[in-house]
Scaffold this active site. Structure first.
Site, PDB file in Angstrom:
ATOM      1  N   GLY A 174       0.774  -1.221   0.000  1.00 34.48           N
ATOM      2  CA  GLY A 174       0.000   0.000   0.000  1.00 34.48           C
ATOM      3  C   GLY A 174       0.809   1.276   0.000  1.00 34.48           C
ATOM      4  O   GLY A 174       0.237   2.377   0.017  1.00 34.48           O
ATOM      5  N   GLN A 175       2.150   1.162  -0.053  1.00 29.31           N
ATOM      6  CA  GLN A 175       2.957   2.373  -0.097  1.00 29.31           C
ATOM      7  C   GLN A 175       2.693   3.138  -1.392  1.00 29.31           C
ATOM      8  O   GLN A 175       2.334   2.557  -2.407  1.00 29.31           O
ATOM      9  CB  GLN A 175       4.457   2.027   0.000  1.00 29.31           C
ATOM     10  CG  GLN A 175       4.848   1.379   1.323  1.00 29.31           C
ATOM     11  CD  GLN A 175       4.833  -0.135   1.250  1.00 29.31           C
ATOM     12  OE1 GLN A 175       3.970  -0.718   0.589  1.00 29.31           O
ATOM     13  NE2 GLN A 175       5.775  -0.773   1.927  1.00 29.31           N
ATOM     14  N   GLN A 176       2.870   4.435  -1.351  1.00 28.58           N
ATOM     15  CA  GLN A 176       2.559   5.296  -2.486  1.00 28.58           C
ATOM     16  C   GLN A 176       3.198   4.787  -3.766  1.00 28.58           C
ATOM     17  O   GLN A 176       2.562   4.730  -4.825  1.00 28.58           O
ATOM     18  CB  GLN A 176       3.033   6.726  -2.192  1.00 28.58           C
ATOM     19  CG  GLN A 176       2.710   7.733  -3.285  1.00 28.58           C
ATOM     20  CD  GLN A 176       1.232   8.049  -3.384  1.00 28.58           C
ATOM     21  OE1 GLN A 176       0.583   8.270  -2.368  1.00 28.58           O
ATOM     22  NE2 GLN A 176       0.708   8.047  -4.601  1.00 28.58           N
ATOM     23  N   LEU A 236       4.008   1.818  -4.580  1.00 31.17           N
ATOM     24  CA  LEU A 236       3.596   0.479  -4.995  1.00 31.17           C
ATOM     25  C   LEU A 236       2.161   0.439  -5.536  1.00 31.17           C
ATOM     26  O   LEU A 236       1.745  -0.577  -6.101  1.00 31.17           O
ATOM     27  CB  LEU A 236       3.719  -0.496  -3.822  1.00 31.17           C
ATOM     28  CG  LEU A 236       5.139  -0.725  -3.278  1.00 31.17           C
ATOM     29  CD1 LEU A 236       5.096  -1.646  -2.058  1.00 31.17           C
ATOM     30  CD2 LEU A 236       6.021  -1.345  -4.362  1.00 31.17           C
TER      31      LEU A 236
END
Length: 688
Positions: free
Chosen positions: A77-79, A81
């Site tokens: 969920g990282q920006q 990714l």
């Protein structure tokens, strides 16, 4: 139009397999949710929460639950990714979006990510489970606040809920996943292993149900060039498909003018109608009208469930669906001429008898007063159950194209690909099975099954007559009749003034029935039909005059011109001793001259016109012999063309199938049900 189901279902006969995509911004607890589900739904221990690291790619969890095989995809969920999320949308059946309920400051960021995902074409229609995680922690907001923050109350196009949960304790997770699996089973996404391709010969979908701008002299005026009213589409189908049509009831809905002083305006004002009947006709005619309407109301209610089901025989339908006191009446109505049915009610006026027969018994049918089966057509045209319709036909805001455009949008939302300007020139058949189609450009498309919306005669031509048995070809040939309908589409610069009712009392919002005078009407009907059978143009055909823009000004041009049309019954498909090319202009003006006898000066109001004779209906809309119902509605229930053809994998959704011609949507619904059942699947929609 042709619909192809390609791809494959690998697990026929096994449990359904669903791909559930787990998304959310980083630190929302997605992987914790997956690991806890492993503990709750399988014998696997699941990873200790303290050992879980942020997801940098993909975590996969496979488990069986709720009589299904579930494959969970947990994405980072990282920006940086989130750009890979869309690579998984096409194979996703349901979406799990995890939110940290203790961190409302990131709700806006999470909502942007969720909205972007839901806006992706490949994910359209996927049910959404929004997990409000960390409910066990202090400061977690409740589900109502989460729902409002993410706008779930406004998401009416997909199934969605907020589930309070805790990935640490397991609270709410099983309930949420159970809901999601059931929602997927009820959703078109259930069949996401199937690929649906729709090929339409014309440059626009809709067949004869479309809104166009056909007048060169009035280019801004919208018009329903073919079908022009919506009546017999079941309200249950609107609900299943999520159609939100703006339907307008016409009140009054019928107008029966004369060239003298008599007239009838049919509407909801019963006191006014009663007075008109008594003043211009008789009390006996009023009582006959009331008895007819009461009986049709009862039959409409009884027969309604059969419209969205595979047909039974007439006798079986009567036994299973019709109240005992009306069973014989129902069977007689469907088998006998409409004259036999109407005569039961004791009308004294031939003009009234003719009006009822023309508008419902003869419409679109190659048959007359004493033709067996015209009663069946009468029943079909009286199956109006749309919301707030009062049993009448309704105007669709934006014209009839609004119906087919919404259907096309629903198909796309469910994952179908629609190709316009893509004619099918052949249905390929091998060893008694449809294997695909060949397009006009020579390209081949393989398919497990082919669903044909074109008329049955065109279906047979494309598949090859030799692939059907002699008995089946004889069956179909016995139902081949010429279309006898003509439509004159009109652009008017003003509204006409009727001789019998000069003042405006709603008559311009109606279907107006133009018939010969009382003393000549029955003879004229008989002679007119005989003329058509002999290839002659009748001197006074029956005419239904329709006005659209008085009910729906949205399609008017800037000058306020009106969309109107003459629906003419009967005319020959082929003229004896002449041709339509030679006679069309003269006969169209002759029809307008008839109109002028009821409303003087109407011809002068015509700014432009578009005439569709039976051969032009054939060429313009692609309907064999110009027959708007494909097969006469005199054939009902199991006597119509079957959904399942004798060629395996080849289906019909034509107006020639049950329940009959008119814009109903039932044939597509019922044919789709056959396809899904034959594939060993369960329809996601309610079925009979």
């Amino acid at each position: 139009m042709f619909t192809l189901f390609s791809g494959c279902i690998e697990h026929l006969g096994r449990k359904d397999q669903f791909h559930l995509l787990i998304l959310g911004v980083d630190k929302s607890g997605k992987t914790n949710v997956l690991e806890k589900l492993k503990q709750l739904l399988t014998d696997l221990p699941g990873m200790d929460p303290s050992q879980i690291m942020p997801t940098v790619g993909l975590n996969v969890g496979k488990m069986e639950a709720f009589n299904s095989q579930l494959v969970f995809w947990d994405l980072g969920g990282q920006q940086g990714l989130r750009s890979i999320w869309d690579k998984y949308y096409a194979e996703t059946h349901g979406l799990v979006f995890v939110v940290d309920a203790t961190d409302p400051e990131r709700f806006d960021e999470a909502k942007v990510a969720l909205d972007k995902a839901l806006g992706a074409r490949e994910l359209v229609g996927a049910p959404l489970l929004l997990i409000a995680n960390k409910q066990d922690a202090e400061g977690a907001v409740d589900m109502q606040e989460v729902s409002e923050a993410f706008g779930l109350g406004k998401m009416d196009s997909i199934p969605c809920i907020v589930q309070p949960a805790s990935a640490y304790t397991g609270q709410g997770l099983v309930d949420g996943i159970k809901w999601l699996v059931e929602a997927v089973k009820r959703s078109p996404r259930r069949y996401h292993g199937l690929k649906v391709e729709v090929f339409e010969e014309k440059n626009v979908v809709g067949g004869a149900c479309r809104t166009e701008h056909p007048f060169p002299k009035v280019p801004g005026l919208g018009h329903s060039t073919g079908a022009y009213l919506l009546g017999v589409m079941p309200p249950e189908l609107l609900q299943v498909l999520g159609l939100k049509l703006a339907l307008k009831r016409r009140d009054p809905h019928y107008f029966l003018p004369t060239t003298g002083s008599r007239y009838l305006l049919f509407g909801s004002d019963e006191a006014s109608m009663h007075q008109q009947f008594v003043d211009f006709f008789s009390e006996d005619d009023w009582q006959a009208h009331k008895a007819l309407q009461a009986e049709m109301d009862a039959l409409r209610e009884d027969v309604a469930p059969t419209w969205l089901a595979e047909p039974l025989s007439l006798e079986e339908t009567a036994e299973r669906f019709v109240r005992p006191g009306l069973r014989n009446t129902f069977v007689d109505l469907c088998r006998q001429p409409v004259s036999h049915y109407l005569d039961r009610f004791g009308f004294r006026s031939d003009l009234l008898r003719a009006m009822y027969a023309v508008t419902d018994g003869f419409s679109g049918l190659n048959g007359s007063w004493d033709t067996p089966g015209t009663g069946m057509n009468f029943l079909v045209h009286n199956m109006c159950r749309l919301p707030n319709s009062g049993g009448t036909w309704m105007v669709v805001e934006g014209g009839m194209g609004a119906v087919t455009q919404q259907l096309a949008a629903a198909a796309r939302q469910a994952g179908a690909h629609i190709h316009t300007g893509a004619a099918v020139q052949q249905i390929e058949v091998q060893d008694g099975r449809a294997t695909g189609v060949v397009l006009g450009n020579g390209s081949r498309v393989d398919a497990r099954c082919v669903v044909v919306n074109a008329d049955p005669f065109r279906l047979r031509t494309l598949a090859g007559k030799e692939h059907f048995s002699d008995d089946f070809n004889t069956f179909l040939d016995s139902r081949k009749k010429d279309g006898t309908t003509m439509k004159v589409n009109l652009a008017l610069k003003g509204l006409p003034r009727f001789r019998c009712l000069p003042e405006a009392r709603g008559q311009h919002r109606t279907t107006t029935h133009l018939l010969p005078d009382e003393h000549h009407v029955m003879q004229s009907l008989t002679q007119g039909f005989a003329d058509v059978q002999a290839g002659r143009l009748p001197d006074f055909p029956t005419i239904e005059w329709y006005f659209h823009t008085t009910n729906d000004p949205s399609v008017q041009d800037k000058a306020g011109r009106h969309s109107s049309a003459l629906f003419v019954q009967w005319v020959p498909y082929q003229l004896a001793g002449s041709s339509w090319e030679a006679e069309e202009e003269r006969y169209t003006q002759h029809l307008l001259d008839i109109v002028d006898t009821f409303a003087p000066g109407t011809s002068d109001l015509v700014v432009d016109r578009m005439t569709l004779t039976p051969p032009k209906i054939e060429s313009y809309f692609g309907i064999s012999r110009g027959h708007i119902h494909h097969i006469d509605n005199a054939f009902g229930f199991d006597q119509r063309f079957p959904y399942r053809t004798p060629i395996q994998g080849l289906y019909s959704a034509s107006a020639g199938t049950h329940p009959g011609g008119s814009v109903a949507g039932c044939a597509g619904h019922n044919s789709a049900g056959c396809v899904v059942k034959d594939m060993g699947l369960t329809p996601w929609w309610p079925t009979a």
